[in-house]
Write an enzyme that holds these catalytic residues in place. Structure first.
Site, short mmCIF file in Angstrom:
data_model
loop_
_atom_site.label_atom_id
_atom_site.label_comp_id
_atom_site.label_asym_id
_atom_site.label_seq_id
_atom_site.Cartn_x
_atom_site.Cartn_y
_atom_site.Cartn_z
N HIS A 46 -51.94 -34.97 -26.60
CA HIS A 46 -51.15 -34.38 -25.54
C HIS A 46 -50.21 -33.36 -26.18
CE1 HIS A 46 -51.77 -38.02 -22.67
NE2 HIS A 46 -52.58 -37.03 -22.36
N GLU A 49 -46.41 -33.69 -26.67
CA GLU A 49 -45.92 -34.80 -27.48
C GLU A 49 -45.93 -34.40 -28.96
OE1 GLU A 49 -48.40 -38.10 -26.32
OE2 GLU A 49 -47.68 -38.04 -24.26
N HIS A 153 -48.79 -41.47 -29.45
CA HIS A 153 -48.32 -40.90 -28.19
C HIS A 153 -46.81 -41.08 -28.10
CE1 HIS A 153 -52.07 -39.96 -25.92
NE2 HIS A 153 -52.60 -40.91 -26.68
N GLU A 206 -47.07 -45.85 -29.16
CA GLU A 206 -46.22 -45.01 -28.33
C GLU A 206 -44.81 -44.96 -28.91
OE1 GLU A 206 -46.31 -43.35 -25.32
OE2 GLU A 206 -48.34 -43.74 -24.56
#
Length: 234
Positions: A46, A49, A153, A206
């Site tokens: 992404h 990010e 992430h 994450e």
């Protein structure tokens, strides 16, 4: 493995190998291990990010030589990182573009911040694996055949491991982040789902919503231990 001194971490001493090209023609680079690939860590799927790329790069730059067992992809979506967008240059959320049993052709949404509703629209792609970045990452995993993959992430602050396996438990114990078996909403066509269907152990790491200094202090040592072989998870 002894790490490089802080004065020496301005550059990555090892050269990468291109495993493909993005839609805009940017090389998709992987830093391969010196030996058999046991673990692959990838960041930046992404594009918004970018902290995942920064932290993984910092960990990689600590190594004086290639990891013996771990491959590294700093930017699985370099076009998105360059453009500052979650999706790639074609507006596709790459983490909804993998050829899974639950892939769906309907648009996907995401939140611009954690406090906002999920209403920013992206495409899952014209069809599964429609994007060059997706196909290249699939090909890389088929080539490297790692035992496990960590997908970096942000900013949900958890360790997502559907199997609750030793790697997920090790990450949770060493980061203090909760170990979960899902992020609480559907993710059709995600990399994690694809990996599970292929028999690859995928753990989503994450990062919390925080500043880069905190990431360097609290999470880079965890990544560096994985790269250096100091993680007793297998």
């Amino acid at each position: 493995m002894n790490f490089r001194s802080r004065q020496d971490i301005g550059t990555i001493p090892q050269d990468p190998t291109a495993y493909g090209r993005s839609h805009l023609g940017v090389p998709l680079d992987v830093w391969k291990p010196a030996g058999t690939c046991k673990l692959l860590i990838h960041a930046g799927i992404h594009g918004e990010e970018g902290e995942t790329t920064v932290a993984l790069s910092r960990a990689l730059r600590l190594l004086p030589e290639p990891s013996s067992h771990c491959a590294v992809v700093l930017a699985a979506n370099p076009d998105g990182l360059l453009l500052g967008t979650r999706g790639n240059a074609r507006g596709v959320d790459l983490n909804r573009n993998f050829p899974t049993e639950d892939w769906q052709p309907v648009p996907v949404t995401h939140r611009p911040t954690l406090d906002d509703p999920s209403d920013v629209v992206l495409s899952p792609g014209a069809h599964p694996a429609s994007e060059p970045e997706t196909r290249a990452l699939i090909g890389l995993i088929e080539d490297l055949n790692p035992e496990a993959v960590i997908a970096l992430h942000a900013p949900l602050a958890c360790i997502d491991d559907a199997n609750q396996g030793p790697l997920g438990r090790w990450l949770a114990e060493n980061t203090g982040l909760p170990l979960v078996s899902g992020v609480g909403y559907p993710t059709p066509g995600s990399f994690g789902t694809w990996g599970g269907e292929q028999g690859v152990d995928v753990v989503t790491y994450e990062f919390p919503l925080t500043d880069n200094d905190t990431l360097v202090r609290e999470h880079v040592p965890v990544l560096a231990a994985l790269l250096a072989g100091g993680a007793s998870w297998s």
